[in-house]
Scaffold this motif. Structure first.
Motif, PDB file in Angstrom:
ATOM      1  N   MET A   1       0.833  -1.193   0.000  1.00 27.89           N
ATOM      2  CA  MET A   1       0.000   0.000   0.000  1.00 27.89           C
ATOM      3  C   MET A   1       0.874   1.252   0.000  1.00 27.89           C
ATOM      4  O   MET A   1       1.945   1.253   0.575  1.00 27.89           O
ATOM      5  CB  MET A   1      -0.886   0.044   1.246  1.00 27.89           C
ATOM      6  N   GLY A   4       2.964   2.876   3.219  1.00 32.53           N
ATOM      7  CA  GLY A   4       3.047   1.903   4.306  1.00 32.53           C
ATOM      8  C   GLY A   4       4.230   2.182   5.196  1.00 32.53           C
ATOM      9  O   GLY A   4       5.264   2.656   4.751  1.00 32.53           O
ATOM     10  N   LEU A 226      -9.124  -2.185   4.529  1.00 29.68           N
ATOM     11  CA  LEU A 226      -7.778  -1.967   5.071  1.00 29.68           C
ATOM     12  C   LEU A 226      -7.676  -2.469   6.506  1.00 29.68           C
ATOM     13  O   LEU A 226      -6.637  -2.986   6.918  1.00 29.68           O
ATOM     14  CB  LEU A 226      -7.412  -0.488   5.008  1.00 29.68           C
ATOM     15  N   TYR A 230      -4.485  -4.721   7.431  1.00 29.17           N
ATOM     16  CA  TYR A 230      -3.389  -4.141   8.209  1.00 29.17           C
ATOM     17  C   TYR A 230      -3.648  -4.214   9.711  1.00 29.17           C
ATOM     18  O   TYR A 230      -4.805  -4.208  10.137  1.00 29.17           O
ATOM     19  CB  TYR A 230      -3.188  -2.668   7.826  1.00 29.17           C
ATOM     20  N   GLU A 238      -2.102   4.308   6.281  1.00 32.44           N
ATOM     21  CA  GLU A 238      -2.479   3.902   4.923  1.00 32.44           C
ATOM     22  C   GLU A 238      -3.563   4.810   4.356  1.00 32.44           C
ATOM     23  O   GLU A 238      -3.540   5.181   3.184  1.00 32.44           O
ATOM     24  CB  GLU A 238      -2.973   2.451   4.932  1.00 32.44           C
ATOM     25  N   GLN A 549       7.966   1.580  -2.034  1.00 34.66           N
ATOM     26  CA  GLN A 549       6.586   2.038  -2.051  1.00 34.66           C
ATOM     27  C   GLN A 549       6.287   2.567  -3.453  1.00 34.66           C
ATOM     28  O   GLN A 549       7.193   2.933  -4.204  1.00 34.66           O
ATOM     29  CB  GLN A 549       6.378   3.147  -1.013  1.00 34.66           C
TER      30      GLN A 549
END
Length: 577
Positions: A1, A4, A226, A230, A238, A549
């Motif tokens: 994501m 992150g 999410l 997570y 996020e 990322q």
């Protein structure tokens, strides 16, 4: 994501195992979407065995190379359209609906093929299946990538590659299982409808990609997903990262436009997207021009060219190469986030080139050392049974088995009854004469010749697969799932997938024609040349995206990528210079 908080450079397969063990929902998402990869792989593998029996049922297919190539390659033609349309559907209607539509196409295509009364209907079914394959080829890794934490993204997208190779292995097992069943190829092609139904049912209970939902202003729905992916202390980070990313995109969108042509023009005018496309297209084209799908589509035929005449033996030996492909995908899952995408592809290409050159040498030696044709052996079955091309040839005394097979599609070689490596007969290729040859417990050859090099050729095929699978087999899809900015990800992935399938079409539509024109040795040497060009393109155009990322990938592309002889340089080392 995006955004992150984990350190992505420490990503390893063990981290993927730990994370999915704690949060099995992540693996459920990845495996359910990955069934699209399984269907992709099954369709690639099943036609290689089914085509052997389609040739037996339809003599027009047996006698016309172009018809064999068309049956194989029409799925690829459909996939080109499916991948092109899939990019638009992904952006407009979402990843989930794209996968559901692909399942419907898979199922309809499987039913049409297994009920086909003539070759044209098989071709129609192949086009339908191809449309589904094209959509699945880009949507499955995209969905998995967008529903995965950055630290294990590469390993999870590799599950799609594993399921592709698993599907190919399953196809060979199914092919082998139905060799004695009535309808043989109909069962082989029809079974593809089963996993399509399974995935359709599973996907109905799964959510849309959180990225796509946020992009469509469905923020609460994105947050709910999410929270399942997570740990609670990472969710807010996020969400903030997604918010920042979407705001930047919307600020740019006014100048981009919303229709395909304006988006394409804008993408090409954006230096980040353009450089991403250079890399994404380069790896996809290289993946096909190393010749992998000639092996997957025509593996039993290649084994027969190496000297193994029996359909069942050819399928059994092909199962080994397919199994090695699946093992290579597992190896990739362990190493893709540890050693990096770029390094794996470069090492893979070196191995591929060596194996292709060795295969070329092996097939050349097999060709020049094939058994000679004996006039006495040929006339043993009667003058009317002897191949007319052999009877009319002024240099018939110098003919060998390969000369006989190349002379005409109406010629076949009947091996010597005492020793298949001794002089044999060049006969007319009819069912009656084939039956007479086999009645005397001789082997009937139409694709290749008896050869002492056959075992080594199959061994080299295995080494070729081992070289290909961990690198060029899975990594190009991973690169394309993470190298484009979010606003262009559907478009960029679609363009790259179209380039993959267009290359696949060229290779699969010409392989049998090339083997007739250049011989097996010349064809594999040609692919070695293409592989070298692919290696050069990857070296100069493809950056390392390991553990980065999505925003970091964008920044790297914006600065420009400069290749280094040392593939293992870490991105952070470049930033400090």
């Amino acid at each position: 994501m995006e955004g992150g908080i984990s350190k992505p450079d420490k990503t390893e397969f063990t981290e993927c195992w730990r994370t999915t063990w704690k949060t099995p929902y992540i693996m459920r998402l990845a495996l359910s979407a990955g069934i699209g990869g399984l269907l992709f792989g099954y369709d690639t593998g099943v036609i290689s065995g089914a085509s052997l029996y389609i040739r037996d049922d339809f003599k027009s297919v047996d006698r016309h190379t172009w018809l064999q190539e068309t049956i194989v390659s029409m799925a690829v033609a459909g996939a080109i359209i499916g991948a092109a349309v899939g990019g638009w559907i992904n952006d407009k209607y979402g990843r989930k609906k794209s996968i559901l539509l692909a399942d419907i196409l898979f199922f309809c295509g499987a039913i049409v093929m297994c009920a086909a009364p003539a070759p044209w209907m098989i071709i129609l079914g192949r086009i339908l299946v191809g449309l589904g394959v094209g959509m699945a080829s880009m949507t499955s890794p995209l969905y998995i990538s967008e529903a995965s934490p950055a630290r294990i993204r590469g390993a999870l997208v590799s599950t799609n590659g594993l399921l592709i190779t698993g599907g190919q292995f399953l196809a060979y097992l199914i092919n082998l299982a139905f060799t004695k069943a009535p309808g043989t190829w109909r069962w082989m092609l029809g079974v593809a409808g089963v996993p399509a139904v399974v995935q359709f049912i599973l996907m109905l209970s799964l959510p849309e990609s959180p990225r796509w939902l946020y992009r469509k202003d469905k923020v609460k729905e994105a947050r709910v997903i999410l929270e399942k992916i997570y740990p609670s202390n990472e969710v807010e980070d996020e969400m903030k990262a997604l918010q920042l990313s979407i705001e930047m995109e919307k600020a740019e969108e006014g100048s981009i436009g919303d229709n395909f042509l304006s988006k394409l023009k804008s993408a090409w005018g954006n230096v980040v997207v353009r450089r991403g496309l250079y890399a994404g297209i380069a790896v996809q084209v290289a993946q096909q021009f190393v010749g992998i799908n000639t092996v997957m589509y025509y593996s039993p035929t290649i084994v027969q060219l190496a000297g193994f005449a029996s359909n069942k033996t050819a399928l059994a030996l092909s199962l080994i190469t397919s199994g090695l492909n699946a093992v290579g995908s597992i190896v990739s899952m362990f190493f893709v986030d540890r050693f990096g995408r770029r390094r794996l592809m470069i090492i893979s290409m070196f191995g591929i080139i060596v194996c292709l050159v060795a295969l070329s040498i092996m097939f050349h030696e097999a060709s020049i050392h094939s058994p000679s044709v004996s006039s006495l052996e040929s006339q043993h079955f009667g003058r009317n049974s002897t191949c007319s091309s052999f009877l009319q040839a002024p240099d018939a005394s110098s003919w060998n088995c390969m000369s006989c097979l190349k002379a005409s599609p109406h010629c076949a070689f009947c091996a010597n009854g005492d020793n298949k490596y001794h002089p044999g007969a060049c006969l007319a290729s009819t069912d009656a004469i084939r039956g007479s040859c086999r009645q005397e417990r001789r082997t009937w050859y139409t694709q290749g010749c008896p050869s002492k090099f056959g075992f080594f050729a199959v061994l080299l095929l295995g080494l070729y697969i081992i070289s290909y699978s961990p690198g060029m087999g899975t990594v190009p899809w991973i690169v394309n799932s993470e190298i484009y900015p979010l606003r262009y990800r559907g478009l960029g992935g679609g363009i790259a997938a179209v380039s993959n399938w267009a290359s696949n079409l060229i290779v699969s539509e010409t392989f049998l024609t090339l083997t007739e024109a250049l011989g097996s040795a010349g064809t594999f040497l040609l692919f070695a040349g293409f592989s070298f060009l692919g290696l050069v393109a990857i070296f100069f155009l493809v950056p390392e995206t390991k553990g980065l990322q999505f925003e970091e990938v964008e920044k790297m592309l914006e600065k420009g990528f400069k290749p280094s002889i040392c593939c293992c340089k870490k991105p952070e080392e470049e930033d400090t210079k």
